[in-house]
Design a protein around this motif. Structure first.
Motif, mmCIF file in Angstrom:
data_model
loop_
_atom_site.group_PDB
_atom_site.id
_atom_site.type_symbol
_atom_site.label_atom_id
_atom_site.label_comp_id
_atom_site.label_asym_id
_atom_site.label_seq_id
_atom_site.Cartn_x
_atom_site.Cartn_y
_atom_site.Cartn_z
ATOM 1 N N VAL A 205 4.799 25.997 13.778
ATOM 2 C CA VAL A 205 5.862 25.663 12.823
ATOM 3 C C VAL A 205 6.145 24.168 12.852
ATOM 4 C CG1 VAL A 205 8.313 25.941 12.291
ATOM 5 C CG2 VAL A 205 6.922 27.940 12.824
ATOM 6 N N LEU A 206 6.316 23.620 14.029
ATOM 7 C CA LEU A 206 6.611 22.185 14.125
ATOM 8 C C LEU A 206 5.431 21.348 13.638
ATOM 9 C CD1 LEU A 206 8.527 22.162 17.526
ATOM 10 C CD2 LEU A 206 9.484 21.957 15.223
ATOM 11 N N GLY A 207 4.216 21.807 13.905
ATOM 12 C CA GLY A 207 3.030 21.111 13.401
ATOM 13 C C GLY A 207 2.985 21.104 11.887
ATOM 14 N N ALA A 208 3.371 22.229 11.287
ATOM 15 C CA ALA A 208 3.400 22.313 9.822
ATOM 16 C C ALA A 208 4.429 21.351 9.254
ATOM 17 C CB ALA A 208 3.703 23.740 9.385
ATOM 18 N N LEU A 209 5.591 21.293 9.873
ATOM 19 C CA LEU A 209 6.612 20.344 9.420
ATOM 20 C C LEU A 209 6.119 18.905 9.566
ATOM 21 C CD1 LEU A 209 9.800 22.009 10.934
ATOM 22 C CD2 LEU A 209 9.274 21.744 8.507
ATOM 23 N N MET A 210 5.493 18.605 10.683
ATOM 24 C CA MET A 210 4.962 17.251 10.876
ATOM 25 C C MET A 210 3.911 16.906 9.832
ATOM 26 S SD MET A 210 4.709 16.532 14.958
ATOM 27 C CE MET A 210 3.654 15.155 14.602
ATOM 28 N N ALA A 211 3.031 17.848 9.537
ATOM 29 C CA ALA A 211 1.974 17.596 8.548
ATOM 30 C C ALA A 211 2.573 17.287 7.183
ATOM 31 C CB ALA A 211 1.035 18.793 8.469
ATOM 32 N N ILE A 212 3.600 18.018 6.813
ATOM 33 C CA ILE A 212 4.241 17.774 5.523
ATOM 34 C C ILE A 212 4.914 16.409 5.507
ATOM 35 C CG2 ILE A 212 6.166 18.526 4.064
ATOM 36 C CD1 ILE A 212 5.268 21.402 4.732
ATOM 37 N N PHE A 213 5.599 16.075 6.581
ATOM 38 C CA PHE A 213 6.251 14.758 6.650
ATOM 39 C C PHE A 213 5.219 13.638 6.646
ATOM 40 C CE2 PHE A 213 9.903 16.964 9.059
ATOM 41 C CZ PHE A 213 10.535 17.290 7.872
ATOM 42 N N MET A 214 4.100 13.826 7.348
ATOM 43 C CA MET A 214 3.054 12.801 7.377
ATOM 44 C C MET A 214 2.419 12.641 5.995
ATOM 45 S SD MET A 214 3.188 11.569 10.385
ATOM 46 C CE MET A 214 1.749 10.546 10.403
ATOM 47 N N ASP A 215 2.211 13.740 5.300
ATOM 48 C CA ASP A 215 1.682 13.661 3.932
ATOM 49 C C ASP A 215 2.629 12.871 3.036
ATOM 50 O OD1 ASP A 215 -0.533 15.148 4.633
ATOM 51 O OD2 ASP A 215 0.184 17.010 3.717
ATOM 52 N N GLU A 216 3.925 13.127 3.177
ATOM 53 C CA GLU A 216 4.897 12.402 2.361
ATOM 54 C C GLU A 216 4.898 10.916 2.706
ATOM 55 O OE1 GLU A 216 9.580 12.478 0.995
ATOM 56 O OE2 GLU A 216 8.800 14.128 2.194
ATOM 57 N N LEU A 217 4.810 10.593 3.986
ATOM 58 C CA LEU A 217 4.729 9.177 4.380
ATOM 59 C C LEU A 217 3.488 8.515 3.790
ATOM 60 C CD1 LEU A 217 5.878 9.253 8.118
ATOM 61 C CD2 LEU A 217 7.020 8.096 6.214
ATOM 62 N N ASP A 218 2.351 9.226 3.809
ATOM 63 C CA ASP A 218 1.121 8.678 3.222
ATOM 64 C C ASP A 218 1.301 8.389 1.734
ATOM 65 O OD1 ASP A 218 -0.165 8.792 5.656
ATOM 66 O OD2 ASP A 218 -1.233 10.668 5.194
ATOM 67 N N VAL A 219 1.938 9.319 1.026
ATOM 68 C CA VAL A 219 2.185 9.126 -0.404
ATOM 69 C C VAL A 219 3.089 7.912 -0.612
ATOM 70 C CG1 VAL A 219 3.336 10.108 -2.428
ATOM 71 C CG2 VAL A 219 1.797 11.520 -1.053
ATOM 72 N N LEU A 220 4.140 7.800 0.182
ATOM 73 C CA LEU A 220 5.052 6.656 0.052
ATOM 74 C C LEU A 220 4.347 5.344 0.368
ATOM 75 C CD1 LEU A 220 8.276 8.179 1.649
ATOM 76 C CD2 LEU A 220 7.861 7.717 -0.779
ATOM 77 N N ASP A 221 3.493 5.354 1.398
ATOM 78 C CA ASP A 221 2.730 4.144 1.737
ATOM 79 C C ASP A 221 1.801 3.739 0.599
ATOM 80 O OD1 ASP A 221 3.963 3.981 4.199
ATOM 81 O OD2 ASP A 221 2.269 4.863 5.313
ATOM 82 N N ARG A 222 1.122 4.734 -0.004
ATOM 83 C CA ARG A 222 0.235 4.419 -1.135
ATOM 84 C C ARG A 222 1.028 3.890 -2.314
ATOM 85 N NH1 ARG A 222 -2.540 9.669 -2.089
ATOM 86 N NH2 ARG A 222 -1.533 10.412 -0.241
ATOM 87 N N PHE A 223 2.171 4.495 -2.573
ATOM 88 C CA PHE A 223 3.018 4.035 -3.665
ATOM 89 C C PHE A 223 3.490 2.614 -3.407
ATOM 90 C CE2 PHE A 223 7.248 3.449 -5.525
ATOM 91 C CZ PHE A 223 6.943 3.611 -6.861
ATOM 92 N N GLN A 224 3.926 2.371 -2.192
ATOM 93 C CA GLN A 224 4.430 1.039 -1.848
ATOM 94 C C GLN A 224 3.324 -0.006 -1.944
ATOM 95 O OE1 GLN A 224 6.087 0.698 2.097
ATOM 96 N NE2 GLN A 224 7.472 -0.918 1.450
ATOM 97 N N SER A 225 2.110 0.331 -1.498
ATOM 98 C CA SER A 225 1.034 -0.642 -1.549
ATOM 99 C C SER A 225 0.620 -0.957 -2.986
ATOM 100 C CB SER A 225 -0.174 -0.158 -0.744
ATOM 101 O OG SER A 225 -0.777 0.936 -1.368
ATOM 102 N N THR A 226 0.720 0.015 -3.886
ATOM 103 C CA THR A 226 0.386 -0.259 -5.286
ATOM 104 C C THR A 226 1.505 -0.998 -5.987
ATOM 105 O OG1 THR A 226 1.193 1.900 -6.009
ATOM 106 C CG2 THR A 226 -1.152 1.723 -5.513
ATOM 107 N N SER A 227 2.747 -0.790 -5.564
ATOM 108 C CA SER A 227 3.873 -1.488 -6.220
ATOM 109 C C SER A 227 4.015 -2.910 -5.699
ATOM 110 C CB SER A 227 5.170 -0.707 -6.043
ATOM 111 O OG SER A 227 5.544 -0.661 -4.684
ATOM 112 N N ASP A 228 3.423 -3.220 -4.548
ATOM 113 C CA ASP A 228 3.490 -4.576 -3.995
ATOM 114 C C ASP A 228 2.520 -5.515 -4.699
ATOM 115 O OD1 ASP A 228 5.433 -3.849 -2.187
ATOM 116 O OD2 ASP A 228 4.040 -3.611 -0.502
ATOM 117 N N ASP A 229 1.550 -4.958 -5.413
ATOM 118 C CA ASP A 229 0.542 -5.799 -6.095
ATOM 119 C C ASP A 229 1.082 -6.528 -7.276
ATOM 120 O OD1 ASP A 229 -1.261 -4.972 -4.269
ATOM 121 O OD2 ASP A 229 -2.129 -3.398 -5.515
#
Length: 102
Positions: free
Chosen positions: A78-102
């Motif tokens: 259960v905790l691993g599943a929660l972590m995976a979802i949070f990590m996926d969201e962080l990855d999406v935010l990082d990609r969004f941030q890197s494209t908006s910084d250009d």
């Protein structure tokens, strides 16, 4: 004129699709669905995951130890599943941030 189309059941499972076979994609999807089931269970009843100590005494039976192992394995899943979802969201935010910084 020859019909070269294949029946979907006859398609090769190892056909690369972005570097992954169909079987790999199906396995990945099944894992994701299981993660979401764990998260749904946790959100419906977070008390199932108590973080308190429940030590195993030296007089515990083999059955008690196995039950505790199953419980801990479930909690880790259960905790691993929660972590995976949070990590996926962080990855999406990082990609969004890197494209908006250009």
């Amino acid at each position: 004129m020859q019909n070269d189309s294949k029946n979907p059941k006859e398609l090769d499972d190892s056909t690369p699709s972005g570097g992954m076979s169909f079987q790999d994609l199906m396995h990945q999807q099944e894992e994701r669905q299981q993660q979401l089931r764990y998260v749904q269970e946790f959100l419906n009843n977070p008390l199932l995951i108590e973080l308190g100590d429940s030590p195993i005494s030296t007089s515990s039976t083999k059955e008690e130890i196995e039950a505790r192992r199953r419980d801990l394995t479930y909690r880790v899943d259960v905790l691993g599943a929660l972590m995976a979802i949070f990590m996926d969201e962080l990855d999406v935010l990082d990609r969004f941030q890197s494209t908006s910084d250009d």
